[in-house]
Design an enzyme around this catalytic site. Structure first.
Site, PDB file in Angstrom:
ATOM      1  N   PRO A 237       0.838  -1.203   0.000  1.00  0.00           N
ATOM      2  CA  PRO A 237       0.000   0.000   0.000  1.00  0.00           C
ATOM      3  C   PRO A 237       0.875   1.256   0.000  1.00  0.00           C
ATOM      4  O   PRO A 237       1.482   1.600   1.013  1.00  0.00           O
ATOM      5  CB  PRO A 237      -0.811  -0.137   1.286  1.00  0.00           C
ATOM      6  CG  PRO A 237       0.008  -1.036   2.154  1.00  0.00           C
ATOM      7  CD  PRO A 237       0.746  -1.961   1.257  1.00  0.00           C
ATOM      8  N   ASP A 410       6.022   2.174   1.539  1.00  0.00           N
ATOM      9  CA  ASP A 410       5.195   0.987   1.783  1.00  0.00           C
ATOM     10  C   ASP A 410       4.610   1.114   3.191  1.00  0.00           C
ATOM     11  O   ASP A 410       5.351   1.119   4.179  1.00  0.00           O
ATOM     12  CB  ASP A 410       6.071  -0.264   1.654  1.00  0.00           C
ATOM     13  CG  ASP A 410       5.292  -1.558   1.849  1.00  0.00           C
ATOM     14  OD1 ASP A 410       4.123  -1.509   2.273  1.00  0.00           O
ATOM     15  OD2 ASP A 410       5.867  -2.633   1.588  1.00  0.00           O
ATOM     16  N   HIS A 411       3.281   1.203   3.258  1.00  0.00           N
ATOM     17  CA  HIS A 411       2.643   1.455   4.551  1.00  0.00           C
ATOM     18  C   HIS A 411       2.645   0.228   5.467  1.00  0.00           C
ATOM     19  O   HIS A 411       2.313   0.341   6.657  1.00  0.00           O
ATOM     20  CB  HIS A 411       1.193   1.899   4.330  1.00  0.00           C
ATOM     21  CG  HIS A 411       0.688   2.863   5.365  1.00  0.00           C
ATOM     22  ND1 HIS A 411       1.071   2.818   6.692  1.00  0.00           N
ATOM     23  CD2 HIS A 411      -0.167   3.915   5.267  1.00  0.00           C
ATOM     24  CE1 HIS A 411       0.472   3.794   7.361  1.00  0.00           C
ATOM     25  NE2 HIS A 411      -0.286   4.471   6.519  1.00  0.00           N
ATOM     26  N   ARG A 412       3.032  -0.942   4.972  1.00  0.00           N
ATOM     27  CA  ARG A 412       3.050  -2.127   5.835  1.00  0.00           C
ATOM     28  C   ARG A 412       4.120  -2.030   6.919  1.00  0.00           C
ATOM     29  O   ARG A 412       3.798  -2.188   8.109  1.00  0.00           O
ATOM     30  CB  ARG A 412       3.238  -3.389   4.988  1.00  0.00           C
ATOM     31  CG  ARG A 412       2.054  -3.703   4.068  1.00  0.00           C
ATOM     32  CD  ARG A 412       2.361  -4.868   3.158  1.00  0.00           C
ATOM     33  NE  ARG A 412       3.525  -4.599   2.304  1.00  0.00           N
ATOM     34  CZ  ARG A 412       4.065  -5.498   1.483  1.00  0.00           C
ATOM     35  NH1 ARG A 412       3.572  -6.725   1.421  1.00  0.00           N
ATOM     36  NH2 ARG A 412       5.103  -5.167   0.732  1.00  0.00           N
TER      37      ARG A 412
END
Length: 438
Positions: A237, A410-412
């Site tokens: 994401p 990367d939002h993870r």
């Protein structure tokens, strides 16, 4: 003792590779760490290095062949070792000669100028069968373009001259070793084109006359690149942060450094940005991470990938431990990687690792852009051009030099506040770059 040289697995997911060319001929000797052959991977040409000295008794795979990982590609012997009956030895080892395995030489295919989108990879045409006749000792084969998986071997100068002349390198017959295209071949092609009559216009009603199209089959590299980038956008994401940085002090530092170094090495703005990225990783180590299925992997050193444009497309070699470099040694390392990337001589290990990529399109006048994250990295920093703009300082409008940065994250493994802190640290280092000398 005699031994088999096998096709290495250059990446964990590899099941096969293309043997581009042999660098050591049959019956020729080699030393420890000498390059024996070149294998074409998805991003570069990688040399297979010898583990100890010896002699190449027999090559088992022709250049341009697709070979399964682990399959034998040559028979090697120790220095000075004598083999009385090579055919018997081949039978004993379970190999019969150049065609002992089902490896298909690949067909050269026409390809257009590679896409230079920041998230794109470098195209490699699709493999396919081709018949390669073996001349008798009394025959002299006609020169032909040397190809590996559709790639034509050519000197960097020849490629540049062909590109400037608008002639596809695939259409030029090479007369160098193994059909390598040389400068004189390009010059001959340019002269021949100038002397040939202008082509007739397309026939009325033909697809060309009607503004038709040409379908170019997906290459192995283009298909893999598409899969990786689609997976990146689907699985990672993305979120984006943007900052505009004043860089008058950065430009002054660069000028002072280059004057002090006096031509020993030339420091670029991008070198200073890369150094600042490493320093930002030290200040906000939460961004120096990658995502795995089981954990967030935190890296101890700042290994930074660089997007480098080549004739084959973009590659991303990794500079190790950027924080441990001086600015001058970093500039030298970046230049070395870029030159070897353009020559297709990177080692596989130089294309792996890191947690962030730096991609710079400022030299093309691009003011800002957002790039797709290069898996498995957690971020990619897109650097725009330095431009002159009016800025506000102490309540007054004054001329200034500014540069726009766009961070894709990367939002993870990384939250928004962490990325904001990291970008603030980077901006502070670029606006007050004396911290890069500490």
């Amino acid at each position: 003792m005699t031994r088999l040289l096998r096709m290495p697995g250059l990446a964990a997911s590899d099941t096969s590779g293309v043997l581009a060319e042999w660098l050591v001929a049959e019956e020729a000797s080699f030393a420890d760490a000498d390059a024996l052959a070149t294998v074409e991977t998805d991003k570069a040409l990688v040399d297979i290095e010898a583990e100890g000295g010896g002699v190449v008794l027999k090559t088992l795979v022709r250049p341009g062949s697709q070979v399964d990982v682990g399959a034998p590609i040559a028979v090697l012997a120790d220095p000075g070792e004598q083999v009385a009956d090579l055919d018997a030895l081949l039978r004993e080892l379970g190999v019969a000669g150049p065609d002992h395995q089902a490896t298909d030489p690949v067909v050269p295919q026409r390809r257009d100028v590679p896409d230079t989108d920041p998230g794109s990879g470098s195209p490699v045409p699709e493999p396919g069968p081709v018949t390669t006749p073996t001349p008798t000792p009394d025959e002299t084969p006609a020169p032909a373009p040397a190809t590996s998986n559709g790639r034509v071997f050519a000197s960097p100068l020849a490629r540049r001259l062909a590109r400037d002349a608008g002639i596809p390198i695939e259409e030029i017959t090479g007369t160098g070793p193994r059909g390598r295209v040389l400068r004189r071949n390009v010059e001959a092609a340019v002269a021949a084109r100038a002397a040939s009559p202008a082509p007739s216009p397309p026939a009325a009603g033909s697809p060309e006359a009607a503004g038709g199209f040409h379908d170019e089959p997906h290459s192995r590299m283009r298909r893999l690149t598409a899969e990786r980038l689609v997976a990146s956008k689907r699985e990672a994401p993305h979120f984006y942060l943007r900052a505009t940085v004043r860089v008058e002090r950065l430009l002054a530092l660069r000028a002072d450094l280059n004057e002090t170094l006096d031509g020993v090495v030339k420091v670029s703005v991008n070198d200073l940005v890369v150094k600042a990225v490493a320093a930002a990783h030290q200040r906000v180590p939460e961004l120096n991470v990658t995502w795995t299925d089981a954990a967030v992997r935190r890296w101890a050193e700042a290994d930074i990938a660089l997007a480098v444009a080549t004739d084959r497309g973009l590659v991303t070699p990794v500079v190790r431990d950027v924080g441990g470099h001086t600015i001058s040694s970093l500039a030298a390392a970046v230049r070395d990687l870029a030159e070897r990337a353009r020559a297709g001589r990177l080692r596989q290990g130089e294309l792996e690792g890191g947690s962030i990529t730096v991609t710079n399109l400022g030299m093309y006048g691009v003011e800002e852009f957002a790039a797709i994250i290069n898996p498995p990295h957690a971020a990619i920093l897109a650097v725009g051009a330095v431009r002159e703009e009016p800025v506000v300082a102490d309540g007054a409008i004054v001329p200034g030099s500014v540069m726009t940065l766009t961070l894709s994250v990367d939002h993870r493994p990384v939250d928004g506040v962490v990325a904001a802190r990291w970008l603030a640290a980077l901006t502070g280092l670029l606006e007050r770059p004396v911290g890069l000398l500490a």
